[in-house]
Design an enzyme around this catalytic site. Structure first.
Site, PDB file in Angstrom:
ATOM      1  N   TYR A  17       0.836  -1.216   0.000  1.00 42.99           N
ATOM      2  CA  TYR A  17       0.000   0.000   0.000  1.00 42.99           C
ATOM      3  C   TYR A  17       0.869   1.264   0.000  1.00 42.99           C
ATOM      4  O   TYR A  17       0.636   2.204  -0.767  1.00 42.99           O
ATOM      5  CB  TYR A  17      -0.903  -0.039   1.231  1.00 42.99           C
TER       6      TYR A  17
ATOM      7  N   LYS B   3       1.027   4.248  -2.796  1.00 37.91           N
ATOM      8  CA  LYS B   3       0.669   5.631  -2.452  1.00 37.91           C
ATOM      9  C   LYS B   3       1.848   6.587  -2.651  1.00 37.91           C
ATOM     10  O   LYS B   3       1.666   7.763  -2.974  1.00 37.91           O
ATOM     11  CB  LYS B   3       0.136   5.695  -1.020  1.00 37.91           C
TER      12      LYS B   3
HETATM   13  P1  NAP Z   1     -13.383   2.392   0.963  1.00 42.12           P
HETATM   14  O1  NAP Z   1     -14.407   2.834   1.962  1.00 42.12           O
HETATM   15  O2  NAP Z   1     -12.866   0.994   1.023  1.00 42.12           O
HETATM   16  O3  NAP Z   1     -13.983   2.674  -0.509  1.00 42.12           O
HETATM   17  C1  NAP Z   1     -13.248   2.342  -1.640  1.00 42.12           C
HETATM   18  C2  NAP Z   1     -14.016   2.738  -2.873  1.00 42.12           C
HETATM   19  O4  NAP Z   1     -13.219   2.363  -4.012  1.00 42.12           O
HETATM   20  C3  NAP Z   1     -15.342   2.007  -3.031  1.00 42.12           C
HETATM   21  O5  NAP Z   1     -16.282   2.872  -3.626  1.00 42.12           O
HETATM   22  C4  NAP Z   1     -14.999   0.847  -3.980  1.00 42.12           C
HETATM   23  O6  NAP Z   1     -16.106   0.395  -4.768  1.00 42.12           O
HETATM   24  C5  NAP Z   1     -13.979   1.531  -4.874  1.00 42.12           C
HETATM   25  N1  NAP Z   1     -13.109   0.579  -5.556  1.00 42.12           N
HETATM   26  C6  NAP Z   1     -12.357  -0.401  -5.016  1.00 42.12           C
HETATM   27  N2  NAP Z   1     -11.696  -1.062  -5.982  1.00 42.12           N
HETATM   28  C7  NAP Z   1     -12.046  -0.470  -7.162  1.00 42.12           C
HETATM   29  C8  NAP Z   1     -11.727  -0.700  -8.530  1.00 42.12           C
HETATM   30  N3  NAP Z   1     -10.892  -1.671  -8.898  1.00 42.12           N
HETATM   31  N4  NAP Z   1     -12.283   0.104  -9.464  1.00 42.12           N
HETATM   32  C9  NAP Z   1     -13.143   1.086  -9.119  1.00 42.12           C
HETATM   33  N5  NAP Z   1     -13.487   1.352  -7.850  1.00 42.12           N
HETATM   34  C10 NAP Z   1     -12.938   0.574  -6.890  1.00 42.12           C
HETATM   35  O7  NAP Z   1     -12.081   3.318   1.005  1.00 42.12           O
HETATM   36  P2  NAP Z   1     -11.868   4.778   1.675  1.00 42.12           P
HETATM   37  O8  NAP Z   1     -11.425   4.577   3.064  1.00 42.12           O
HETATM   38  O9  NAP Z   1     -13.025   5.648   1.394  1.00 42.12           O
HETATM   39  O10 NAP Z   1     -10.583   5.285   0.849  1.00 42.12           O
HETATM   40  C11 NAP Z   1     -10.682   6.044  -0.354  1.00 42.12           C
HETATM   41  C12 NAP Z   1      -9.284   6.432  -0.815  1.00 42.12           C
HETATM   42  O11 NAP Z   1      -8.634   7.167   0.224  1.00 42.12           O
HETATM   43  C13 NAP Z   1      -8.383   5.232  -1.093  1.00 42.12           C
HETATM   44  O12 NAP Z   1      -7.541   5.521  -2.181  1.00 42.12           O
HETATM   45  C14 NAP Z   1      -7.578   5.096   0.190  1.00 42.12           C
HETATM   46  O13 NAP Z   1      -6.346   4.459  -0.035  1.00 42.12           O
HETATM   47  C15 NAP Z   1      -7.400   6.550   0.561  1.00 42.12           C
HETATM   48  N6  NAP Z   1      -7.125   6.771   1.985  1.00 42.12           N
HETATM   49  C16 NAP Z   1      -8.018   6.383   2.950  1.00 42.12           C
HETATM   50  C17 NAP Z   1      -7.729   6.620   4.291  1.00 42.12           C
HETATM   51  C18 NAP Z   1      -8.688   6.255   5.399  1.00 42.12           C
HETATM   52  O14 NAP Z   1      -8.326   6.417   6.566  1.00 42.12           O
HETATM   53  N7  NAP Z   1      -9.890   5.790   5.114  1.00 42.12           N
HETATM   54  C19 NAP Z   1      -6.511   7.221   4.637  1.00 42.12           C
HETATM   55  C20 NAP Z   1      -5.624   7.587   3.631  1.00 42.12           C
HETATM   56  C21 NAP Z   1      -5.947   7.365   2.297  1.00 42.12           C
HETATM   57  P3  NAP Z   1     -17.045  -0.855  -4.284  1.00 42.12           P
HETATM   58  O15 NAP Z   1     -17.881  -0.309  -3.157  1.00 42.12           O
HETATM   59  O16 NAP Z   1     -17.850  -1.178  -5.473  1.00 42.12           O
HETATM   60  O17 NAP Z   1     -16.096  -1.927  -3.849  1.00 42.12           O
END
Ligand code: NAP
Length: 248
Positions: free
Chosen positions: A156, A160
Site C-alpha cells: 500500500y 501511495k
Molecule cells: P473504501 O471505503 O474501502 O472505498 C473504496 C471505494 O473504491 C469504493 O467505492 C470501492 O467500490 C472503490 N473501488 C475499489 N476497488 C475499485 C476498482 N478496482 N475500481 C473502481 N473502484 C474501486 O475506502 P476509503 O477509506 O473511502 O478510501 C478512499 C481512498 O482514500 C483510497 O484511495 C484510500 O487508499 C485513501 N485513503 C483512505 C484513508 C482512510 O483512513 N480511510 C486514509 C488515507 C488514504 P465498491 O464499493 O464497489 O467496492
C-alpha cells in the site's frame, strides 16, 4: 459562492467512504458528478438519487479502475453523457495488509494495479479532452502512509508513494496546458470501514493526533473542492496532508 458550479467531475470509487463524501460535497457545490464503483451497485443507485436531489446531473458507472481499456471506455462514456470533464479525482483504492514476509506476489500486484495503475489509466484517458479545453484539475488520493511508510503495508505504501511521483511528473508535463495535478494525503479518516475497528484502539489513535480526532470524509472532500476550484488556479504538483497534524 458555489465553488465548483457547473463543473463536470469524475470521481473513482464513490460508492462508499471518502469517495462518497467527495461526491456529495461536489453535488452540494453545484458540480455535475460522474462516479465509479467496483461492485456496490445498490449503494451507487442510492447515491445517484442523493446527488440528483441537489439539482445537478449525476451518474454512476460500474468500471474497474485497474483495467486500462475500461478506463478509456469510461471517459468516452462520460464525455458523451456530460459533454466535458473539468476535474478528475482518482480516489479508488484498496488495502491488502500483511507483513512483507507474508505478502504474496498476487496481493502486491493487486494493490499496485488498483491504487497506482488506475491513476495512470484514468489520467491518460482525461488529458486529451483537458488539453483541448486548455484547463483541468486532477486530484490523486495518496495517504500519510505514502509519505512515511507503515509496517504491515509495504504494498500500500509503495502504491501511495508512487502516486506522489506520478502527480509531480504530470504537473511538470502538463502545466503549460493549464492542467493542474495535485495529491492529497489523508491521515486516519473515519468511515464505515473504520467503524468496525475496536473502539478502544481507535480512541488510542485519536489521542496521538494533534487535533485529537480522526478525520471525516468531509475534511478530505473540502480539500478536493479547493483543488478542483479556481481558488487553487496557481497550485500544482503539491501534496496536501489532511491528517489533523499527524505527520507534524
Ligand atoms: P473504501 O471505503 O474501502 O472505498 C473504496 C471505494 O473504491 C469504493 O467505492 C470501492 O467500490 C472503490 N473501488 C475499489 N476497488 C475499485 C476498482 N478496482 N475500481 C473502481 N473502484 C474501486 O475506502 P476509503 O477509506 O473511502 O478510501 C478512499 C481512498 O482514500 C483510497 O484511495 C484510500 O487508499 C485513501 N485513503 C483512505 C484513508 C482512510 O483512513 N480511510 C486514509 C488515507 C488514504 P465498491 O464499493 O464497489 O467496492
Amino acid at each position: 459562492m458555489k465553488l465548483v458550479i457547473d463543473k463536470n467531475v469524475i470521481i473513482t470509487g464513490a460508492s462508499r467512504g471518502i469517495g462518497r463524501g467527495i461526491a456529495k460535497a461536489f453535488a452540494k457545490e453545484g458540480a455535475n458528478v460522474a462516479f465509479t464503483y467496483n461492485a456496490s451497485a445498490e449503494a451507487a443507485k442510492e447515491l445517484v438519487k442523493e446527488l440528483s436531489a441537489y439539482g445537478i446531473k449525476a451518474k454512476g458507472y460500474q468500471s474497474n479502475a485497474a483495467d486500462f481499456e475500461a478506463a478509456q471506455e469510461l471517459v468516452k462514456n462520460v464525455l458523451e453523457d456530460f459533454g466535458s470533464i473539468d476535474v478528475l479525482i482518482n480516489n479508488a483504492g484498496i488495502t491488502k495488509d500483511n507483513l512483507l514476509m507474508r505478502i504474496s506476489e498476487e496481493d502486491f500486484d493487486k494493490v499496485m494495479e488498483v491504487n497506482l495503475k488506475s491513476v495512470f489509466n484514468l489520467t491518460k484517458a482525461v488529458i486529451r479532452p483537458m488539453m483541448k479545453q486548455r484547463k483541468g484539475s486532477i486530484i490523486n488520493m495518496s495517504s500519510v502512509v505514502g509519505l512515511k511508510g507503515n509496517a504491515g503495508q509495504a504494498n500500500y505504501a509503495a502504491s501511495k508513494a508512487g502516486i506522489l511521483g506520478f502527480t509531480k511528473s504530470v504537473a511538470l508535463e502538463l502545466g503549460s496546458r493549464n492542467i493542474r495535478c495535485n495529491a492529497i494525503a489523508p491521515g486516519f479518516i473515519e468511515t464505515e470501514m473504520t467503524a468496525k475497528l475496536d473502539e478502544k484502539q481507535v480512541e488510542e489513535w485519536r489521542k496521538t493526533i494533534p487535533l485529537k480526532r480522526g478525520g471525516t470524509p468531509e475534511d478530505v472532500a473540502n480539500t478536493c473542492l479547493f483543488l478542483a476550484s479556481d481558488m487553487s488556479d496557481y497550485i500544482t504538483g503539491q501534496t496536501i496532508s489532511v491528517d489533523g497534524g499527524m505527520l507534524t
